[in-house]
Design a protein around this motif. Structure first.
Motif, PDB file in Angstrom:
ATOM      1  N   ILE A   4       1.169  -0.864  -0.024  1.00  0.00           N
ATOM      2  CA  ILE A   4       0.254   0.197  -0.353  1.00  0.00           C
ATOM      3  C   ILE A   4       0.679   1.600  -0.298  1.00  0.00           C
ATOM      4  CG2 ILE A   4      -1.588   0.761   1.346  1.00  0.00           C
ATOM      5  CD1 ILE A   4      -2.974  -1.494   2.209  1.00  0.00           C
ATOM      6  N   ASP A   8      -0.199   8.235   0.875  1.00  0.00           N
ATOM      7  CA  ASP A   8      -1.189   8.054   0.139  1.00  0.00           C
ATOM      8  C   ASP A   8      -1.790   6.890  -0.605  1.00  0.00           C
ATOM      9  OD1 ASP A   8      -0.921  10.916  -0.495  1.00  0.00           O
ATOM     10  OD2 ASP A   8       0.761  10.374  -1.549  1.00  0.00           O
ATOM     11  N   MET A   9      -3.510   6.634   0.332  1.00  0.00           N
ATOM     12  CA  MET A   9      -3.456   5.343   0.216  1.00  0.00           C
ATOM     13  C   MET A   9      -5.294   5.116  -0.667  1.00  0.00           C
ATOM     14  SD  MET A   9      -3.158   3.665   4.373  1.00  0.00           S
ATOM     15  CE  MET A   9      -3.459   5.443   5.104  1.00  0.00           C
ATOM     16  N   LEU A  10      -5.736   6.278  -0.651  1.00  0.00           N
ATOM     17  CA  LEU A  10      -6.481   6.293  -1.374  1.00  0.00           C
ATOM     18  C   LEU A  10      -6.312   7.347  -2.271  1.00  0.00           C
ATOM     19  CD1 LEU A  10      -8.971   5.500   2.073  1.00  0.00           C
ATOM     20  CD2 LEU A  10      -8.428   4.303   0.135  1.00  0.00           C
ATOM     21  N   SER A  11      -7.625   7.229  -3.449  1.00  0.00           N
ATOM     22  CA  SER A  11      -7.839   8.290  -4.506  1.00  0.00           C
ATOM     23  C   SER A  11      -9.499   7.621  -4.997  1.00  0.00           C
ATOM     24  CB  SER A  11      -6.753   7.951  -5.319  1.00  0.00           C
ATOM     25  OG  SER A  11      -6.784   9.120  -5.746  1.00  0.00           O
ATOM     26  N   ASN A  12      -9.540   8.629  -4.428  1.00  0.00           N
ATOM     27  CA  ASN A  12     -10.964   8.710  -5.634  1.00  0.00           C
ATOM     28  C   ASN A  12     -12.283   7.116  -4.660  1.00  0.00           C
ATOM     29  OD1 ASN A  12     -11.613  11.224  -6.246  1.00  0.00           O
ATOM     30  ND2 ASN A  12     -10.157   9.968  -8.580  1.00  0.00           N
ATOM     31  N   SER A  13     -12.042   6.394  -6.123  1.00  0.00           N
ATOM     32  CA  SER A  13     -12.450   5.021  -6.035  1.00  0.00           C
ATOM     33  C   SER A  13     -11.621   3.855  -5.733  1.00  0.00           C
ATOM     34  CB  SER A  13     -13.756   4.204  -6.622  1.00  0.00           C
ATOM     35  OG  SER A  13     -12.852   4.379  -7.981  1.00  0.00           O
ATOM     36  N   HIS A  14     -10.100   3.806  -5.734  1.00  0.00           N
ATOM     37  CA  HIS A  14      -9.287   2.690  -5.872  1.00  0.00           C
ATOM     38  C   HIS A  14      -8.871   3.054  -4.935  1.00  0.00           C
ATOM     39  CE1 HIS A  14      -7.641   4.790  -8.269  1.00  0.00           C
ATOM     40  NE2 HIS A  14      -6.470   4.696  -7.795  1.00  0.00           N
ATOM     41  N   MET A  15      -7.504   1.916  -4.336  1.00  0.00           N
ATOM     42  CA  MET A  15      -6.637   1.878  -3.284  1.00  0.00           C
ATOM     43  C   MET A  15      -5.695   1.494  -3.909  1.00  0.00           C
ATOM     44  SD  MET A  15      -5.141  -0.179  -0.264  1.00  0.00           S
ATOM     45  CE  MET A  15      -6.620  -0.936   0.060  1.00  0.00           C
ATOM     46  N   ASN A  16      -4.370   2.948  -4.120  1.00  0.00           N
ATOM     47  CA  ASN A  16      -2.542   2.837  -4.133  1.00  0.00           C
ATOM     48  C   ASN A  16      -1.984   2.362  -3.960  1.00  0.00           C
ATOM     49  OD1 ASN A  16      -3.674   6.010  -5.442  1.00  0.00           O
ATOM     50  ND2 ASN A  16      -3.502   6.563  -4.446  1.00  0.00           N
ATOM     51  N   THR A  17      -1.536   2.053  -4.968  1.00  0.00           N
ATOM     52  CA  THR A  17       0.023   1.044  -4.295  1.00  0.00           C
ATOM     53  C   THR A  17       0.588   1.160  -4.818  1.00  0.00           C
ATOM     54  OG1 THR A  17      -0.950  -0.720  -6.673  1.00  0.00           O
ATOM     55  CG2 THR A  17      -2.003  -1.139  -4.129  1.00  0.00           C
TER      56      THR A  17
END
Length: 123
Positions: A4, A8-17
């Motif tokens: 993860i 900056d874990m979350l962006s709109n409707s998905h998880m940033n990896t």
């Protein structure tokens, strides 16, 4: 390896990896900057570095910091292969940083990881 992307874990409707080298660096920083006994699921995850780095500067404290880092990496990051002598701790003007030379077993490349333990850096 995929991890993860912190912070900056979350962006709109998905998880940033992040993956590969970035994931290893991110996981290493999270491990070293996490307090031991702070995670409910695994209370031994993390290090005691926040207590140790504010002790008076001497050789014994430096060895305790290196030991704590070495044990944490051996226990929680099996993708890194290193010896205790590959960890160096430096302190300069109130800033404590650690340099770790390790072999990443995911791609078999040796890398130098530099982490500032006292500064407010972005992960």
């Amino acid at each position: 390896m995929i991890s993860i992307k912190f912070p900056d874990m979350l962006s709109n409707s998905h998880m940033n990896t992040v993956s590969d080298h970035e994931a290893t660096v991110s996981n290493l920083k999270l491990l070293l900057l996490s307090d031991k006994y702070g995670l409910f699921g695994d209370p031994y995850y993390g290090t005691s570095l926040k207590k140790l780095i504010f002790e008076p500067n001497n050789v014994i404290i430096k060895d305790l910091i290196i030991d704590d880092i070495y044990i944490a990496i051996l226990t929680f990051m099996p993708q890194l292969k290193l010896d205790r002598k590959d960890i160096t701790v430096t302190s300069k003007l109130g800033q404590v940083s650690v340099n770790i030379k390790a072999l990443n077993l995911l791609d078999y490349k040796t890398d130098l990881y530099s982490i500032n333990l006292t500064g407010a850096e972005e992960l």
